[in-house]
Design an enzyme around this catalytic site. Structure first.
Site, mmCIF file in Angstrom:
data_model
loop_
_atom_site.group_PDB
_atom_site.id
_atom_site.type_symbol
_atom_site.label_atom_id
_atom_site.label_comp_id
_atom_site.label_asym_id
_atom_site.label_seq_id
_atom_site.Cartn_x
_atom_site.Cartn_y
_atom_site.Cartn_z
ATOM 1 N N ASP A 79 0.881 -1.003 -0.047
ATOM 2 C CA ASP A 79 -0.144 -0.093 0.055
ATOM 3 C C ASP A 79 0.972 1.337 0.106
ATOM 4 O O ASP A 79 1.805 1.299 0.894
ATOM 5 C CB ASP A 79 -0.959 -0.286 1.179
ATOM 6 C CG ASP A 79 -1.957 -1.130 0.351
ATOM 7 O OD1 ASP A 79 -2.300 -1.524 0.554
ATOM 8 O OD2 ASP A 79 -2.292 -1.619 -0.049
ATOM 9 N N THR A 80 1.444 2.247 -0.566
ATOM 10 C CA THR A 80 2.260 2.741 -1.727
ATOM 11 C C THR A 80 1.705 4.168 -1.826
ATOM 12 O O THR A 80 0.612 4.526 -1.756
ATOM 13 C CB THR A 80 2.299 2.128 -2.966
ATOM 14 O OG1 THR A 80 2.612 0.802 -2.596
ATOM 15 C CG2 THR A 80 3.217 2.579 -4.033
ATOM 16 N N ILE A 81 2.585 5.233 -2.031
ATOM 17 C CA ILE A 81 2.412 6.391 -2.486
ATOM 18 C C ILE A 81 3.066 6.654 -3.962
ATOM 19 O O ILE A 81 4.098 6.172 -4.316
ATOM 20 C CB ILE A 81 2.779 7.788 -1.331
ATOM 21 C CG1 ILE A 81 4.368 7.917 -1.071
ATOM 22 C CG2 ILE A 81 1.829 7.637 -0.190
ATOM 23 C CD1 ILE A 81 4.905 8.748 -2.150
#
Length: 578
Positions: free
Chosen positions: A385-387
């Site tokens: 889960d990452t930007i």
């Protein structure tokens, strides 16, 4: 009476504006729609998944910073403001377009597994825990954080403003507090609940739930530990993290709590500059990074799809979605077999993205029936889960950057006083001897995070990315097809209804035998969903918790010489420019 006619009649009664009414109709009819206008600016642009981070990056540009400076400052801010997806305990990948050399530069700032944990020791630990897989919440899933080294590598090569200046706004927010955004608060609460069920020793709750709960939407959150960490980085540089005071603290934490990382792992860490690779899709050169990332999957899908007339087939039509889903299945079989750390395994990069290989794989797609299983191909070997955020500056430099803890807040490991948790990227190692991605000490695990970039006629066209694990290559393909095949603008391409296929074979060893399933957003027409079922696809309703990713993009308009930015509506993000 058709739905669209009914909606136009009842819209004034239920308070829908004309624009909102049209947006709802566009969702149903499949026509392009956007939740907001594109953002257009002349001198610079920053697009991130948090408005305050976007504004920090924009302030850096206005102060004379480069696109890389703005990207570092915004990423550092997101480590504070969106810890459910990123932070200094995670990894980073970036593609930079340098206007001076007119070249793309790729950076792999991902970390490696502990040198002191052998494959045999790992298997023994898993047997003791009674699990066949590396647990998500576990010291065993922690690899060396590479993001901080990535910041300093980018800054060393392309930075203009002092690192202390880039970190100062986030240090102030960490000390004084900031209001938590809505969607981030939702994920944060889910993550605290998950952690309570399987706690990992350390300061996790003290850091992320200091009042006994996850901060709610609008609640002011402070992180003095992260302020201290960033201040040490600002004062003493990269070595504070990998050789100095912070490295000593991290070493002591893992020793005390039964973890495996040691100071030697931090001291030996290095980032790697790589050349991005590309395929040409209908005149557009689409660039991704080589493994250990999964960027090649997006390129493989595009190479396969170029043989279909998607424009004629229609946006979100049964034929289009069937072709795209089957192309994804094919690419992910190769992803499961070949994608790994190239220092440990020979990856046939050129063969995987070759046009003749794509043509051979394309022939395996049955236009009338969904495949239950595919085998990986036999691409030609090339010897030798990452930007997500993107930035652009007045000099023409552009950055496509992605950074992640892997799964939300990461492994649950959190050293007291540092203000951040450690990633669980090591969960993505395979445990089958002989597999390209099998665990080994000092090895980079398979990575899901991928920055994207597109060139057109030798000039930059777009920096773009889509967050969300295995969604990312599927999302990359969809937003590009939306623009190139269906003529959508940058904002429409991201807001358009998406599909996501799950259940493919994985680099961790799982095998697809039933065809997996497809999640559809509500904007995909019902007739399309029904037709996909008739072709053998298993359809499931999508979720509202980030299952379809999150997108930002900046396009360069060379005619008007302006940047055009977008941040999709699925997250809290914002595109800003000046």
């Amino acid at each position: 009476m058709k739905f669209t006619s009914i909606l136009r009649i009842i819209a004034p009664i239920i308070g829908l504006s004309q624009a909102a009414t049209q947006a709802q109709i566009d969702r149903v009819t499949g026509r392009p729609f956007a939740t907001r206008s594109e953002v257009i600016a002349q001198h610079g642009m920053v697009c991130t998944s948090h408005p305050l981070a976007s504004q920090i990056g924009l302030d850096v540009l206005k102060a004379g910073g480069s696109a890389v400076d703005a990207a570092i400052a915004a990423n550092a801010a997101l480590g504070l403001m969106e810890p459910v997806n990123c932070g200094p305990g995670g990894d980073l990948f970036a593609i930079v377009y340098d206007a001076k050399t007119k070249k793309l530069y790729g950076l792999n700032a991902s970390g490696r597994s502990p040198l002191g944990l052998s494959f045999e020791q790992l298997k023994a630990e898993l047997a003791r825990l009674g699990t066949p897989k590396i647990p998500t919440l576990s010291m065993l899933s922690v690899s060396v954080p590479g993001a901080v080294d990535g910041w300093f590598e980018l800054h060393r090569r392309f930075g203009q403003r002092p690192m202390s200046e880039l970190l100062a706004p986030t240090i102030r927010y960490a000390e004084e507090g900031y209001p938590v955004a809505e969607f981030i608060a939702h994920l944060w609460a889910l993550e605290i609940q998950r952690y309570r069920a399987t706690p990992v020793p350390g300061a996790f709750l003290a850091t992320y739930a200091p009042n006994g709960h996850a901060p709610a939407k609008g609640e002011i959150f402070k992180n003095p530990g992260l302020a201290r960490t960033y201040r040490l980085l600002a004062e003493k540089g990269r070595d504070a993290f990998y050789r100095g005071e912070l490295a000593d603290q991290m070493d002591a934490y893992f020793r005390a709590q039964g973890g495996w990382l040691r100071k030697i792992d931090f001291e030996k860490h290095t980032s790697t500059w790589v050349d991005p690779v590309s395929v040409n899709y209908r005149g557009y050169d689409v660039y991704e990074l080589i493994p250990n990332t999964q960027g090649l999957a997006a390129l493989q899908m595009l190479a396969i799809l170029e043989g279909f007339d998607l424009k004629r087939m229609g946006f979100n039509s049964p034929d289009t979605l069937h072709a795209m889903i089957e192309a994804k299945k094919l690419a992910f079989e190769d992803r499961a077999k070949f994608y790994a750390d190239p220092a440990f395994s020979q990856v046939p990069v050129a063969g995987l993205i070759a046009k003749d290989y794509a043509a051979a794989r394309r022939k395996l797609i049955d236009p009338a029936r969904a495949a239950k299983t595919f085998d990986a191909g036999v691409p030609a070997m090339n010897h030798g889960d990452t930007i997500y955020l993107c930035t652009a500056d007045a000099a023409g430099n552009m950055v496509s950057l992605i950074q992640s803890n892997f799964y939300l807040l990461g492994s649950g490991a959190c050293a007291p006083g540092l203000g951040f948790g450690f990633q669980n990227r090591g969960e993505l190692f395979a445990l089958e001897p002989g597999h390209a991605n099998v665990y080994a000490p000092g090895k980079r695990p398979f990575h899901t995070i991928i920055p994207g970039f597109v060139m057109k006629d030798g000039e930059p066209w777009e920096a773009f990315g889509v967050m969300g694990g295995a969604v990312q290559p599927q999302g990359h393909v969809q937003v590009l097809v939306n623009q190139i095949d269906f003529g959508m603008n940058v904002q429409e391409a991201g807001d358009a209804a998406r599909w996501v296929h799950e259940g493919s074979s994985e680099p961790t060893g799982e095998r697809m035998t039933t065809g997996g399933y497809v999640m559809l957003e509500s904007g995909v027409p019902y007739d399309t969903a029904r037709a996909l079922v008739q072709r053998g696809h298993v359809i499931r309703a999508g979720t509202a918790t980030g299952g379809f990713g999150g997108y930002q993009a900046i396009r360069w308009d060379k005619v008007n010489r302006v940047y055009i930015g977008a941040s999709e509506a699925r997250k809290d993000g914002q595109a800003v420019g000046y």
